[in-house]
Motif scaffolding. Structure first.
Motif, PDB file in Angstrom:
ATOM      1  N   ALA A  15       0.832  -1.215   0.000  1.00 43.33           N
ATOM      2  CA  ALA A  15       0.000   0.000   0.000  1.00 43.33           C
ATOM      3  C   ALA A  15       0.866   1.265   0.000  1.00 43.33           C
ATOM      4  O   ALA A  15       0.358   2.369  -0.213  1.00 43.33           O
ATOM      5  CB  ALA A  15      -0.902   0.002   1.228  1.00 43.33           C
ATOM      6  N   SER A  16       2.152   1.106   0.224  1.00 37.89           N
ATOM      7  CA  SER A  16       3.025   2.272   0.406  1.00 37.89           C
ATOM      8  C   SER A  16       3.344   2.977  -0.906  1.00 37.89           C
ATOM      9  O   SER A  16       3.772   2.362  -1.879  1.00 37.89           O
ATOM     10  CB  SER A  16       4.335   1.822   1.058  1.00 37.89           C
ATOM     11  OG  SER A  16       5.359   2.764   0.813  1.00 37.89           O
ATOM     12  N   TYR A  17       3.148   4.289  -0.892  1.00 39.50           N
ATOM     13  CA  TYR A  17       3.501   5.093  -2.070  1.00 39.50           C
ATOM     14  C   TYR A  17       5.018   5.203  -2.210  1.00 39.50           C
ATOM     15  O   TYR A  17       5.538   5.170  -3.317  1.00 39.50           O
ATOM     16  CB  TYR A  17       2.895   6.499  -1.958  1.00 39.50           C
ATOM     17  CG  TYR A  17       1.400   6.521  -2.186  1.00 39.50           C
ATOM     18  CD1 TYR A  17       0.878   6.758  -3.450  1.00 39.50           C
ATOM     19  CD2 TYR A  17       0.507   6.304  -1.136  1.00 39.50           C
ATOM     20  CE1 TYR A  17      -0.496   6.782  -3.671  1.00 39.50           C
ATOM     21  CE2 TYR A  17      -0.861   6.320  -1.341  1.00 39.50           C
ATOM     22  CZ  TYR A  17      -1.352   6.558  -2.604  1.00 39.50           C
ATOM     23  OH  TYR A  17      -2.718   6.576  -2.814  1.00 39.50           O
ATOM     24  N   SER A  18       5.737   5.379  -1.100  1.00 38.53           N
ATOM     25  CA  SER A  18       7.198   5.566  -1.226  1.00 38.53           C
ATOM     26  C   SER A  18       7.863   4.289  -1.743  1.00 38.53           C
ATOM     27  O   SER A  18       8.839   4.362  -2.497  1.00 38.53           O
ATOM     28  CB  SER A  18       7.816   6.010   0.100  1.00 38.53           C
ATOM     29  OG  SER A  18       7.617   5.048   1.110  1.00 38.53           O
ATOM     30  N   ILE A  19       7.309   3.118  -1.354  1.00 38.24           N
ATOM     31  CA  ILE A  19       7.889   1.861  -1.854  1.00 38.24           C
ATOM     32  C   ILE A  19       7.577   1.722  -3.348  1.00 38.24           C
ATOM     33  O   ILE A  19       8.456   1.418  -4.158  1.00 38.24           O
ATOM     34  CB  ILE A  19       7.356   0.645  -1.068  1.00 38.24           C
ATOM     35  CG1 ILE A  19       7.788   0.721   0.403  1.00 38.24           C
ATOM     36  CG2 ILE A  19       7.866  -0.666  -1.706  1.00 38.24           C
ATOM     37  CD1 ILE A  19       7.219  -0.390   1.287  1.00 38.24           C
ATOM     38  N   PRO A  95       8.691   8.167   3.569  1.00 36.73           N
ATOM     39  CA  PRO A  95       7.369   8.730   3.851  1.00 36.73           C
ATOM     40  C   PRO A  95       7.538   9.961   4.736  1.00 36.73           C
ATOM     41  O   PRO A  95       8.440   9.973   5.583  1.00 36.73           O
ATOM     42  CB  PRO A  95       6.670   7.624   4.657  1.00 36.73           C
ATOM     43  CG  PRO A  95       7.576   6.446   4.671  1.00 36.73           C
ATOM     44  CD  PRO A  95       8.946   6.911   4.290  1.00 36.73           C
ATOM     45  N   MET A  96       6.727  10.966   4.546  1.00 36.04           N
ATOM     46  CA  MET A  96       6.773  12.113   5.461  1.00 36.04           C
ATOM     47  C   MET A  96       5.969  11.790   6.707  1.00 36.04           C
ATOM     48  O   MET A  96       4.793  11.438   6.619  1.00 36.04           O
ATOM     49  CB  MET A  96       6.199  13.381   4.809  1.00 36.04           C
ATOM     50  CG  MET A  96       6.204  14.564   5.767  1.00 36.04           C
ATOM     51  SD  MET A  96       5.467  16.061   5.091  1.00 36.04           S
ATOM     52  CE  MET A  96       6.803  16.739   4.156  1.00 36.04           C
ATOM     53  N   TYR A  97       6.621  11.850   7.858  1.00 37.63           N
ATOM     54  CA  TYR A  97       5.938  11.693   9.143  1.00 37.63           C
ATOM     55  C   TYR A  97       6.129  12.987   9.928  1.00 37.63           C
ATOM     56  O   TYR A  97       7.263  13.357  10.265  1.00 37.63           O
ATOM     57  CB  TYR A  97       6.531  10.529   9.958  1.00 37.63           C
ATOM     58  CG  TYR A  97       6.085   9.133   9.546  1.00 37.63           C
ATOM     59  CD1 TYR A  97       5.246   8.905   8.460  1.00 37.63           C
ATOM     60  CD2 TYR A  97       6.519   8.030  10.276  1.00 37.63           C
ATOM     61  CE1 TYR A  97       4.855   7.631   8.099  1.00 37.63           C
ATOM     62  CE2 TYR A  97       6.126   6.737   9.923  1.00 37.63           C
ATOM     63  CZ  TYR A  97       5.299   6.550   8.827  1.00 37.63           C
ATOM     64  OH  TYR A  97       4.919   5.274   8.474  1.00 37.63           O
ATOM     65  N   ALA A 140       7.109  10.339  -0.127  1.00 33.15           N
ATOM     66  CA  ALA A 140       5.638  10.296  -0.181  1.00 33.15           C
ATOM     67  C   ALA A 140       5.082  11.167   0.940  1.00 33.15           C
ATOM     68  O   ALA A 140       5.539  11.089   2.082  1.00 33.15           O
ATOM     69  CB  ALA A 140       5.132   8.861  -0.022  1.00 33.15           C
ATOM     70  N   SER A 141       4.097  11.992   0.589  1.00 32.03           N
ATOM     71  CA  SER A 141       3.470  12.834   1.624  1.00 32.03           C
ATOM     72  C   SER A 141       1.984  12.961   1.358  1.00 32.03           C
ATOM     73  O   SER A 141       1.555  12.988   0.202  1.00 32.03           O
ATOM     74  CB  SER A 141       4.115  14.231   1.646  1.00 32.03           C
ATOM     75  OG  SER A 141       4.029  14.839   0.384  1.00 32.03           O
ATOM     76  N   GLY A 142       1.234  13.042   2.454  1.00 35.42           N
ATOM     77  CA  GLY A 142      -0.217  13.179   2.336  1.00 35.42           C
ATOM     78  C   GLY A 142      -0.609  14.487   1.673  1.00 35.42           C
ATOM     79  O   GLY A 142      -1.578  14.556   0.919  1.00 35.42           O
ATOM     80  N   TYR A 145       4.003  19.639  -0.923  1.00 28.53           N
ATOM     81  CA  TYR A 145       5.109  20.411  -0.340  1.00 28.53           C
ATOM     82  C   TYR A 145       6.073  20.974  -1.389  1.00 28.53           C
ATOM     83  O   TYR A 145       6.960  21.746  -1.049  1.00 28.53           O
ATOM     84  CB  TYR A 145       5.902  19.544   0.654  1.00 28.53           C
ATOM     85  CG  TYR A 145       5.051  19.148   1.829  1.00 28.53           C
ATOM     86  CD1 TYR A 145       5.006  19.926   2.981  1.00 28.53           C
ATOM     87  CD2 TYR A 145       4.223  18.029   1.760  1.00 28.53           C
ATOM     88  CE1 TYR A 145       4.180  19.593   4.042  1.00 28.53           C
ATOM     89  CE2 TYR A 145       3.389  17.683   2.801  1.00 28.53           C
ATOM     90  CZ  TYR A 145       3.374  18.471   3.944  1.00 28.53           C
ATOM     91  OH  TYR A 145       2.546  18.151   4.984  1.00 28.53           O
ATOM     92  N   SER A 181      -2.940  11.790   0.552  1.00 28.15           N
ATOM     93  CA  SER A 181      -4.159  11.818   1.383  1.00 28.15           C
ATOM     94  C   SER A 181      -5.261  12.615   0.700  1.00 28.15           C
ATOM     95  O   SER A 181      -6.330  12.840   1.294  1.00 28.15           O
ATOM     96  CB  SER A 181      -3.873  12.460   2.749  1.00 28.15           C
ATOM     97  OG  SER A 181      -2.852  11.775   3.420  1.00 28.15           O
TER      98      SER A 181
HETATM   99  C1  FMN Z   1       2.590   8.958  11.590  1.00 24.27           C
HETATM  100  C2  FMN Z   1       2.257   9.666  10.324  1.00 24.27           C
HETATM  101  C3  FMN Z   1       2.568  11.017  10.197  1.00 24.27           C
HETATM  102  C4  FMN Z   1       2.284  11.693   9.011  1.00 24.27           C
HETATM  103  N1  FMN Z   1       2.640  13.015   8.906  1.00 24.27           N
HETATM  104  C5  FMN Z   1       2.383  13.662   7.739  1.00 24.27           C
HETATM  105  C6  FMN Z   1       2.765  15.029   7.575  1.00 24.27           C
HETATM  106  O1  FMN Z   1       3.360  15.659   8.442  1.00 24.27           O
HETATM  107  N2  FMN Z   1       2.485  15.634   6.403  1.00 24.27           N
HETATM  108  C7  FMN Z   1       1.860  14.970   5.379  1.00 24.27           C
HETATM  109  O2  FMN Z   1       1.660  15.568   4.327  1.00 24.27           O
HETATM  110  N3  FMN Z   1       1.506  13.675   5.494  1.00 24.27           N
HETATM  111  C8  FMN Z   1       1.750  13.009   6.649  1.00 24.27           C
HETATM  112  N4  FMN Z   1       1.401  11.693   6.779  1.00 24.27           N
HETATM  113  C9  FMN Z   1       0.847  10.999   5.595  1.00 24.27           C
HETATM  114  C10 FMN Z   1       1.935  10.235   4.885  1.00 24.27           C
HETATM  115  O3  FMN Z   1       3.029  11.070   4.541  1.00 24.27           O
HETATM  116  C11 FMN Z   1       1.401   9.597   3.609  1.00 24.27           C
HETATM  117  O4  FMN Z   1       0.349   8.687   3.985  1.00 24.27           O
HETATM  118  C12 FMN Z   1       2.459   8.871   2.819  1.00 24.27           C
HETATM  119  O5  FMN Z   1       1.856   8.314   1.675  1.00 24.27           O
HETATM  120  C13 FMN Z   1       3.124   7.783   3.660  1.00 24.27           C
HETATM  121  O6  FMN Z   1       4.106   7.097   2.898  1.00 24.27           O
HETATM  122  P1  FMN Z   1       3.875   5.567   2.470  1.00 24.27           P
HETATM  123  O7  FMN Z   1       2.647   5.571   1.601  1.00 24.27           O
HETATM  124  O8  FMN Z   1       5.103   5.212   1.719  1.00 24.27           O
HETATM  125  O9  FMN Z   1       3.704   4.764   3.711  1.00 24.27           O
HETATM  126  C14 FMN Z   1       1.671  11.005   7.940  1.00 24.27           C
HETATM  127  C15 FMN Z   1       1.355   9.646   8.080  1.00 24.27           C
HETATM  128  C16 FMN Z   1       1.652   8.983   9.250  1.00 24.27           C
HETATM  129  C17 FMN Z   1       1.318   7.521   9.362  1.00 24.27           C
END
Ligand code: FMN
Length: 203
Positions: A15-19, A95-97, A140-142, A145, A181
């Motif tokens: 499900a991961s976008y960054s992967i 991923p952006m956290y 990847a970010s929700g 940016y 997101s």
């Molecule tokens: C703990 C957590 C913190 C997150 N913080 C942010 C954030 O600060 N800004 C943002 O745009 N998205 C944030 N997100 C959304 C993720 O960046 C987004 O779902 C991204 O696709 C995650 O990468 P992945 O798909 O490779 O897991 C966050 C998600 C999680 C689970």
């Protein structure tokens, strides 16, 4: 033919976008360099350890004085530095956290930035010792940016670029799957990122 190292720090598997973005970048690289090999380091599977007192003490113990416990404490660091040195190209999934990188990826960085091994100080200041590598950041970010009101909140790409540059990896290409997101945008996030990515230069 290139040796590619794929660093994975999302725990979300398929499900991961960054992967998925990292894998799409690797497809482009292997199309440009047929016969390339890929090694994955999935940091989340190993629960890549945070630095503890044992590792920090060992880092700063001169090699000749290291005990067997010191050597054991250095194993993760030695292994990931070896992986980087063996690779020609790094694809780092981030991923952006909370506007920054996941702590697992930060732990990996804390193990690869090592005085005397991946950087040193000379009379001119710090000097990176990992030379001749290319890195792609699969971010990847929700939200969005790359432009707009949230741009100053991106601490992922400036940090990764700075720390990689500090150890000598200055050729860094940023590829973003943004808006994961956001309805509608998320469905085209990877395709948009890949279309905007410059083709790897064939050397
Ligand atoms: C703990 C957590 C913190 C997150 N913080 C942010 C954030 O600060 N800004 C943002 O745009 N998205 C944030 N997100 C959304 C993720 O960046 C987004 O779902 C991204 O696709 C995650 O990468 P992945 O798909 O490779 O897991 C966050 C998600 C999680 C689970």
């Amino acid at each position: 033919m290139k040796k590619i190292l794929h660093i994975i720090s999302s725990p979300r598997g398929e499900a991961s976008y960054s992967i998925r973005l990292g894998k799409s970048i690797i497809e482009k690289i292997t199309a440009a360099y047929p016969g390339s090999t890929v090694k994955e380091n999935i940091l989340v599977n190993k629960q890549f350890p945070h630095l503890e007192e044992a590792q920090i003490t060992s880092f700063f113990t001169p090699p000749a004085n290291r005990t067997s416990q010191n050597l054991e404490a250095l194993q993760h660091s030695d292994e990931v530095i070896r992986e980087i040195k063996e690779a020609d190209i790094l694809v780092i999934g981030a991923p952006m956290y909370n506007f920054s990188i996941p702590s697992t990826l930060k732990a990996w960085i804390d193990h690869i930035v090592r005085s005397g091994i991946t950087f040193k100080y000379d009379e001119k200041g710090p000097k990176g010792l990992v030379e001749g590598k290319k890195a792609y950041l699969a971010v990847a970010s929700g939200g969005i940016y790359s432009e707009g009101a949230m741009k100053p909140y991106d601490f992922v790409t400036p940090y990764l670029q700075s720390v990689l540059g500090f150890i000598g990896i200055t050729d860094v290409t940023i590829v973003r799957a943004e808006g994961t997101s956001m309805p509608d945008i998320k469905d085209v996030a990877i395709e948009t990122a890949i279309n905007q990515m410059a083709l790897p230069m064939v050397a």
